[in-house]
Scaffold this active site. Sequence first.
Site, PDB file in Angstrom:
ATOM      1  N   ASP A 248       0.865  -1.183   0.000  1.00  0.00           N
ATOM      2  CA  ASP A 248       0.000   0.000   0.000  1.00  0.00           C
ATOM      3  C   ASP A 248       0.903   1.236   0.000  1.00  0.00           C
ATOM      4  O   ASP A 248       1.416   1.641   1.031  1.00  0.00           O
ATOM      5  CB  ASP A 248      -0.899  -0.024   1.241  1.00  0.00           C
ATOM      6  CG  ASP A 248      -1.763   1.219   1.380  1.00  0.00           C
ATOM      7  OD1 ASP A 248      -1.571   2.177   0.605  1.00  0.00           O
ATOM      8  OD2 ASP A 248      -2.617   1.240   2.291  1.00  0.00           O
ATOM      9  N   LYS A 277      -3.550   9.252  -3.823  1.00  0.00           N
ATOM     10  CA  LYS A 277      -3.202  10.561  -3.285  1.00  0.00           C
ATOM     11  C   LYS A 277      -2.469  11.449  -4.285  1.00  0.00           C
ATOM     12  O   LYS A 277      -3.088  12.144  -5.072  1.00  0.00           O
ATOM     13  CB  LYS A 277      -2.410  10.410  -1.983  1.00  0.00           C
ATOM     14  CG  LYS A 277      -3.249   9.916  -0.799  1.00  0.00           C
ATOM     15  CD  LYS A 277      -2.502  10.028   0.497  1.00  0.00           C
ATOM     16  CE  LYS A 277      -3.297   9.464   1.671  1.00  0.00           C
ATOM     17  NZ  LYS A 277      -4.480  10.229   2.037  1.00  0.00           N
TER      18      LYS A 277
END
Length: 432
Positions: A248, A277
């Site tokens: 991740d 993001k």
Amino acid sequence: MMHTEDITSIDKKHLWHPYTSMDNPLPCYPVESAKGVTIKLTTGEELIDGMSSWWAAVHGYQHPKLNEAITSQLSKMSHIMFGGLTHEPAVALAKKLLDITPAELNKIFYCDSGSVAVEVALKMALQYQMGKENEQRTRFATIKNGYHGDTWHAMGICDPQNGMHAIYKNRLAPTLFADSPKTTFDGKWDSSDFNSMRNIIEENQVEIAAVILEPIVQGAGGMRFYHPQYLVELRKLCTKHDILLIFDEIATGFGRSGKMFAMEHAQVVPDILCLGKAITGGMISFATTITTAHVATTISKGTPGVMMHGPTFMGNPLACSCANASLDLIMQPNTLESIHRIERELVKGLNPFKDLSIVKDVRVLGAIGVIEMYEEIDMEQFQEAFVRNGIWLRPFGKLVYMMPPYIISSEELTKLISGLKNIYSEIFQVTF
């Protein structure tokens, strides 16, 4: 145009903000605009942003190349379904991602957000094991102090005791939690650090579909930096037992740790990689889950023979166009140079906090600076002080940390750190 009083009044009465009580909410400060690294409030204050809007706005605000990418795409189409159709921004983005990720990772699934990217990764792992006729492999292993998002199964792999989702621990599918690594990023590797994970995998290998963790940097679960050798050992063991390894990198990807991807510190490649993001520079929600041809083929040859996921806004053209522009900026040589400059300045600027008796630890890696306190801070008190001092941070628990935009200047970063020192002097009556 609404008055500030109306905005705050209606907001407080009707809008539920993240991790906030509806009955007794933290104060919210209305924003009029943002440009560069500066947030301007409707009341006139200007704040230097040290959070990159939760680590995403790495190019700051109103970047002309990102704005142009979105406005140009608007004249063509803002959205088109990705089922049975494709478009140039999505394909161009795929080419860029293939250029910067390891060659083994070459099958790309677009997602709406970071949490969804994690959900897709978990589903990929389950479908992979089904394709291998390992029907009993339905569990996941991870390390404590991790954080992977707020959607249902993403919560299930977050720390069940110390994480933000502890209240759900008896309602989620049981995950196998190993002790988090104790050896610091730059410390001397202690091989016993891997014993907990090794034991879990060896004892439960027939049940485990995949191991998932944040490589090198644990974000919202504790802002901890651990030794790269942990990932080397984990890769070996997962390969041995045909357990998939998921990284991740939603928070750490695209330069935040000082490398393009945090996994590069260990030179380890996962079977599945989650990115988000900074991929769009914080302009619009978007993420991706990337896997290997082996995983994709195993899923595609299994039952039902397709990847069972399909978000409505998958491959959104606006998001893909923006991501293309963001990656162009990230790939410029001066971007990593800026991150390394920020790292040096954070080390120098935050070092004096180490001498405070109220501070447990200060650590810096790439464009991440962390002050860990012995006691939890008063969020409302700190937020009010941030605004008075012309800076913006969002601490949690015992952690006060900075993840500023990559474009922040030395002068702006100095002001950010000086403002934080003023706040500590005021609140804790300390001197530097």
